[in-house]
Design an enzyme around this catalytic site. Sequence first.
Site, PDB file in Angstrom:
ATOM      1  N   THR A 119       0.837  -1.204   0.000  1.00  0.00           N
ATOM      2  CA  THR A 119       0.000   0.000   0.000  1.00  0.00           C
ATOM      3  C   THR A 119       0.872   1.255   0.000  1.00  0.00           C
ATOM      4  OG1 THR A 119      -0.173   0.063   2.403  1.00  0.00           O
ATOM      5  CG2 THR A 119      -1.859  -1.167   1.234  1.00  0.00           C
ATOM      6  N   GLU A 120       0.407   2.262  -0.694  1.00  0.00           N
ATOM      7  CA  GLU A 120       1.216   3.488  -0.839  1.00  0.00           C
ATOM      8  C   GLU A 120       0.603   4.695  -0.156  1.00  0.00           C
ATOM      9  OE1 GLU A 120       1.549   3.769  -5.064  1.00  0.00           O
ATOM     10  OE2 GLU A 120       2.696   1.900  -5.175  1.00  0.00           O
ATOM     11  N   ASN A 123      -6.410   4.725   1.951  1.00  0.00           N
ATOM     12  CA  ASN A 123      -7.483   4.345   1.016  1.00  0.00           C
ATOM     13  C   ASN A 123      -6.999   3.684  -0.270  1.00  0.00           C
ATOM     14  OD1 ASN A 123      -9.624   5.008   2.631  1.00  0.00           O
ATOM     15  ND2 ASN A 123      -9.721   7.125   1.911  1.00  0.00           N
ATOM     16  N   GLY A 144      -1.289  -5.897   8.331  1.00  0.00           N
ATOM     17  CA  GLY A 144      -1.452  -4.536   8.837  1.00  0.00           C
ATOM     18  C   GLY A 144      -2.222  -4.555  10.145  1.00  0.00           C
ATOM     19  N   ASP A 146      -5.589  -2.730  12.583  1.00  0.00           N
ATOM     20  CA  ASP A 146      -7.049  -2.636  12.483  1.00  0.00           C
ATOM     21  C   ASP A 146      -7.479  -1.671  11.373  1.00  0.00           C
ATOM     22  OD1 ASP A 146      -7.410  -4.410  14.607  1.00  0.00           O
ATOM     23  OD2 ASP A 146      -7.197  -2.812  16.075  1.00  0.00           O
ATOM     24  N   SER A 189      -0.559  -1.480  15.470  1.00  0.00           N
ATOM     25  CA  SER A 189      -0.211  -1.056  16.821  1.00  0.00           C
ATOM     26  C   SER A 189      -1.042  -1.782  17.876  1.00  0.00           C
ATOM     27  CB  SER A 189      -0.431   0.447  16.969  1.00  0.00           C
ATOM     28  OG  SER A 189       0.286   1.130  15.983  1.00  0.00           O
TER      29      SER A 189
HETATM   30  N1  LIG Z   1       2.148   3.696   2.430  1.00  0.00           N
HETATM   31  C1  LIG Z   1       1.351   4.301   3.307  1.00  0.00           C
HETATM   32  N2  LIG Z   1       1.633   5.528   3.763  1.00  0.00           N
HETATM   33  C2  LIG Z   1       0.859   6.143   4.671  1.00  0.00           C
HETATM   34  N3  LIG Z   1      -0.258   5.594   5.199  1.00  0.00           N
HETATM   35  C3  LIG Z   1      -0.585   4.352   4.791  1.00  0.00           C
HETATM   36  C4  LIG Z   1       0.194   3.649   3.835  1.00  0.00           C
HETATM   37  N4  LIG Z   1      -0.384   2.445   3.631  1.00  0.00           N
HETATM   38  C5  LIG Z   1      -1.483   2.408   4.429  1.00  0.00           C
HETATM   39  N5  LIG Z   1      -1.610   3.541   5.110  1.00  0.00           N
HETATM   40  C6  LIG Z   1      -2.617   3.896   6.137  1.00  0.00           C
HETATM   41  O1  LIG Z   1      -2.031   3.626   7.405  1.00  0.00           O
HETATM   42  C7  LIG Z   1      -3.072   3.608   8.357  1.00  0.00           C
HETATM   43  C8  LIG Z   1      -2.665   2.905   9.628  1.00  0.00           C
HETATM   44  O2  LIG Z   1      -2.412   1.572   9.392  1.00  0.00           O
HETATM   45  P1  LIG Z   1      -2.741   0.412  10.454  1.00  0.00           P
HETATM   46  O3  LIG Z   1      -4.078   0.568  11.009  1.00  0.00           O
HETATM   47  O4  LIG Z   1      -2.444  -0.866   9.771  1.00  0.00           O
HETATM   48  O5  LIG Z   1      -1.635   0.666  11.573  1.00  0.00           O
HETATM   49  P2  LIG Z   1      -1.791   1.215  13.047  1.00  0.00           P
HETATM   50  O6  LIG Z   1      -2.715   2.384  13.071  1.00  0.00           O
HETATM   51  O7  LIG Z   1      -0.401   1.432  13.548  1.00  0.00           O
HETATM   52  O8  LIG Z   1      -2.383  -0.050  13.810  1.00  0.00           O
HETATM   53  P3  LIG Z   1      -3.779  -0.256  14.618  1.00  0.00           P
HETATM   54  O9  LIG Z   1      -4.890   0.239  13.749  1.00  0.00           O
HETATM   55  O10 LIG Z   1      -3.846  -1.747  14.863  1.00  0.00           O
HETATM   56  O11 LIG Z   1      -3.630   0.535  15.888  1.00  0.00           O
HETATM   57  C9  LIG Z   1      -4.248   2.997   7.611  1.00  0.00           C
HETATM   58  O12 LIG Z   1      -5.386   3.773   7.815  1.00  0.00           O
HETATM   59  C10 LIG Z   1      -3.845   3.052   6.137  1.00  0.00           C
HETATM   60  O13 LIG Z   1      -4.812   3.677   5.330  1.00  0.00           O
END
Ligand SMILES: Nc1ncnc2c1ncn2[C@@H]1O[C@H](COP(=O)(O)OP(=O)(O)OP(=O)(O)O)[C@@H](O)[C@H]1O
Length: 494
Positions: A119-120, A123, A144, A146, A189
């Site tokens: 993913t970049e 969304n 990834g 949640d 996280s």
């Molecule tokens: N390459 C990217 N750069 C920036 N944001 C991204 C990228 N790929 C995905 N995302 C966004 O990162 C966000 C956070 O990801 P994710 O929920 O997996 O991690 P987290 O917030 O650390 O973990 P959790 O939700 O379990 O607390 C997602 O909403 C996703 O849309």
Amino acid sequence: MTDVLAVRYGDDWIHGINFKEKQLTTSPTSPTVCPTNFILHYAVHGPKNKWSHHSVTMSHTDPRQVASWVKTIRNYLMGKKILLFVNPFGGKKKGLKIWEKDVQPLMTIAGIETKMLVTERVNHIRDILLSTDLTDFHAVVCIGGDGTLAEVINGLVLRTSRDRQIDPNNPEANLPTPRLPIGVIPSGSTDTVAYSLHGTTDVQTAAIHIIFGDSAGLDISSVHNDHTLLRLYASMLSYGYLGDVIRDSEKFRWMGPQRYDYSGFKKILGNKGYEGEIQLLSDPCHPATSTRCTKNCTRCLQHMHNSNSEKEISRWMTVRGKFFMVNGANLACGCARSPMGFSPHCHIGDGCVDVILVRHTSLFNNIRMLLRLSSKQKTLDKCNTWFVYELILSVCLPQYDLPFVEVYRAREFTFRALPTMHMHSDREINNRYMSSNLSVWNCDGESTLPTSEHIHETSSGTSSRPDMFLLMASSRSICSPISFKGLIDDTFGL
Ligand SMILES: Nc1ncnc2c1ncn2[C@@H]1O[C@H](COP(=O)(O)OP(=O)(O)OP(=O)(O)O)[C@@H](O)[C@H]1O
């Protein structure tokens, strides 16, 4: 047989098997024509709900017997093709490493064809799912947290709605269950959904569940504002304190999961409470008297077969006040540091959401909760990243007898933020709303919903309904009480 992952002829070479294993597979004759041994890959259920990969080499002097065994086992294991997204950004930014080191080798062994996409941006997953031809795939999986899983769910449901010409913005429409099951390999996280489904955030365990291909029904709630679908969520929707934390912590993402500790501390001190009104379609089963959700849970099975009649005995009720936070939990929302979860009696597939209302209390009470939390942390080792969930747990664990915590089980609820009235002097109340103390929504750990200001301006409130449909998620040891208590797993033979 149910725990078998793959079978290979002994002399077959597959990428990801170490050289030692290759050396074991000696065959006196041509490997393609006369194999005299084969390697059986299987999973073993260990302590703390973890599964691990093992292999054994089996030999027989008669190559026909070996070929017959391999053929029989292969007939049982059907080949699969999955679409897999890796979020390199979430949690401790280990998504790609987890793919390379833990997931890809297992998928190769199991003969699962994987189309992997990194993913970049936010969304990105949703956009891909809306535009890709999904015909050949058997499942969609993400590495990834949640938030990443929520993107998969939102993308797949929107895609299925579009394919079936269902308007997702219509709050009365029944959103469709996607054809493809969804799997999640935790690298975020908090990873509450992965933890709730597998009883652990172990990566190999999650990958093994996906290879097994087991699935379980999971409630997904839709959040509407007027006639717009804002979001679907799998774990929790939260307003107030947790909204503040998620908004603030995003600025400190560079800290990794510890950002929640930092923002959690700041926001508990600054919390002044939020005025609001909740209307909920209350289910007669109160969480305090409810059974725990277990494997083959009767309550969830009953809902699956008879969801309409339950609605008739539900009734609408209204709760108003000033809240520390307002939460709608779809799952127990357990995580490694809070195995019982935020809402321990929540059922994953009963069409209900547990609404947990924490009233605004004094700063003293907040600090007391913090101290309770701090003393817990002393017993933790170096990982103290679960501030928020520990905190909630410290509020809710003595659950239903704390005077400022109210819990309801609801089939649907709406929330309307109310502006705060300000006193100009001791005697005078200014009826004008000078300012509104408003929070944002924390939806599956992301602040992706429009701000509550917007929700308030449209004066419609936001509504959440969990009984739209059941989504399938890869899981074998789903919701066993054992999973949450972390006791000896074999009791239930999971
Ligand atoms: N390459 C990217 N750069 C920036 N944001 C991204 C990228 N790929 C995905 N995302 C966004 O990162 C966000 C956070 O990801 P994710 O929920 O997996 O991690 P987290 O917030 O650390 O973990 P959790 O939700 O379990 O607390 C997602 O909403 C996703 O849309």
